[in-house]
Write an enzyme that holds these catalytic residues in place. Sequence first.
Site, short mmCIF file in Angstrom:
data_model
loop_
_atom_site.label_atom_id
_atom_site.label_comp_id
_atom_site.label_asym_id
_atom_site.label_seq_id
_atom_site.Cartn_x
_atom_site.Cartn_y
_atom_site.Cartn_z
N TYR A 21 3.46 5.48 11.21
CA TYR A 21 3.97 4.11 11.37
C TYR A 21 4.60 3.47 10.30
O TYR A 21 5.15 2.20 10.41
CB TYR A 21 2.59 3.10 11.78
N HIS A 47 -3.85 4.45 4.49
CA HIS A 47 -5.27 3.36 4.42
C HIS A 47 -6.34 3.97 3.86
O HIS A 47 -6.99 3.41 3.02
CB HIS A 47 -5.38 3.13 5.87
N ARG A 104 0.79 -1.21 -0.09
CA ARG A 104 -0.16 0.05 -0.09
C ARG A 104 0.91 1.38 0.02
O ARG A 104 1.53 1.35 1.01
CB ARG A 104 -0.96 -0.14 1.12
C1 LIG Z 1 -15.85 -5.87 11.10
C2 LIG Z 1 -14.78 -4.56 10.83
N1 LIG Z 1 -13.86 -4.33 12.00
C3 LIG Z 1 -12.96 -3.03 11.84
C4 LIG Z 1 -13.27 -2.46 10.85
C5 LIG Z 1 -12.31 -1.16 10.64
N2 LIG Z 1 -11.41 -1.39 9.91
C6 LIG Z 1 -11.56 -0.79 8.45
S1 LIG Z 1 -10.34 -1.02 7.34
C7 LIG Z 1 -9.47 -1.97 8.43
C8 LIG Z 1 -8.23 -2.79 8.27
C9 LIG Z 1 -8.30 -3.74 7.01
O1 LIG Z 1 -6.98 -4.26 6.80
P1 LIG Z 1 -7.06 -5.20 5.53
O2 LIG Z 1 -7.89 -6.34 5.59
O3 LIG Z 1 -5.73 -5.54 5.28
O4 LIG Z 1 -7.56 -4.14 4.21
P2 LIG Z 1 -6.64 -3.00 3.50
O5 LIG Z 1 -7.78 -1.99 4.18
O6 LIG Z 1 -5.25 -2.96 3.97
O7 LIG Z 1 -6.81 -3.29 1.89
C10 LIG Z 1 -10.28 -2.02 9.74
C11 LIG Z 1 -9.80 -2.97 10.76
C12 LIG Z 1 -14.18 -2.47 9.78
N3 LIG Z 1 -14.46 -1.79 8.72
N4 LIG Z 1 -14.94 -3.84 9.84
#
Ligand SMILES: Cc1ncc(C[n+]2csc(CCOP(=O)(O)OP(=O)(O)O)c2C)c(N)n1
Length: 361
Positions: free
Chosen positions: A271, A262, A258
């Site tokens: 970080y 985020h 990435r």
């Molecule tokens: C069920 C749930 N828990 C927490 C969140 C908050 N949240 C949004 S994005 C994220 C991280 C996701 O990381 P990843 O699966 O690696 O996907 P990326 O965003 O890096 O593409 C979190 C914890 C959420 N959207 N849904």
Amino acid sequence: MTFLHTLSVEVPYIQFVDSNGQINPSCPPPLLQPERLQQIYQQLWLTRRFDQRAVSLQRTGQLGTYASGLGQEAVSTGIGLVMQETDLFAPYYRDHGTQLLRGVSMLEILQFWGGDEKGNDFAKARNDLPFCIPIATQISHAAGMAVALRLRHIAQAVVTTCGDGATSRGDFYEPLNLAGTWHLPLVVVINNNQWAISVPRSTQTAAATLAQKAVAAGIPGIQVDGNDVFAVMTVVNEALERARQGKGPSLIEAVTYRLCDHTTADDMRRYCTPERLEQARMEEPLLRLRILMDRFCAWNDSREAALEQQQKNEIEQTVEQYLRLPAPDPATMFDFLYAHLPEELKAQRQALLARGERRHE
Ligand SMILES: Cc1ncc(C[n+]2csc(CCOP(=O)(O)OP(=O)(O)O)c2C)c(N)n1
Ligand SMILES: [Mg+2]
């Protein structure tokens, strides 16, 4: 005597073009055909430019929070380039590259991120789902669609995507297990961009690879270089064919990085070191394709500049249309969840209307 030991699993890793533009002899020749190569290159750039424009709209208060796919375009675009129109897609929030190829318009994408759910009522791609914000939930929805295809004996496949962090959730393992036992026509692609917001891949799971999570479900798992669009296309295509032929599901881990916050609500400088980011930039998917473009398509800086101008014009026309859209009525957020709105929410709806809020104000 000890009985317990860690199972070792060999996970194949596929790369056809490395970050220096070196081509592996096993690279499928059709991908190097000048016309195909140019189409892929243009599509990757369109995705990146659209994405950058969306970020700048957010930064100037003209769009809501937005999740960029910078650096991960080969995953989303690679998937879209090999899906057939009749396949089904259950995306997550970083999949604009695939959505554009599915026929979702840039205007629809902006409309949704601008706060209007109508953007998810796609004029084309009618059978694709809107993306999920709740992490990993889309995989269960995708498995459900795959069950429907199987019951109806329809030879199509369902593709779903998720992030590396999503693979730590029960919502990841459960549909994968179901897909294995029921032999579902499902392709799950993990965009391993190394971060779940600020949590690094290394502390999310003790598994050496994410692809090996397929083993427990009894389905094939594979890693691909997620910065190599050819590798993504080839492996996803094979998985799609398996699914359509009734040979069951697959799990693909696309290893990428990435190169952005985020979302626009994040600041990754908190970080991630600039050195790590710089190193990851050298691996990004478009640099290596430019090398191939020069070699196979007689590409040059002026053709590159012309492409940039043409794509920016196209995006700007969409942005103008987007900015002219009427602001959605904020009360609609209460209108489609319940058949009968609970009293407390009725009061909130009234309070909102009384404030007379408008979009982005
Ligand atoms: C069920 C749930 N828990 C927490 C969140 C908050 N949240 C949004 S994005 C994220 C991280 C996701 O990381 P990843 O699966 O690696 O996907 P990326 O965003 O890096 O593409 C979190 C914890 C959420 N959207 N849904
Ligand atoms: Mg991630």
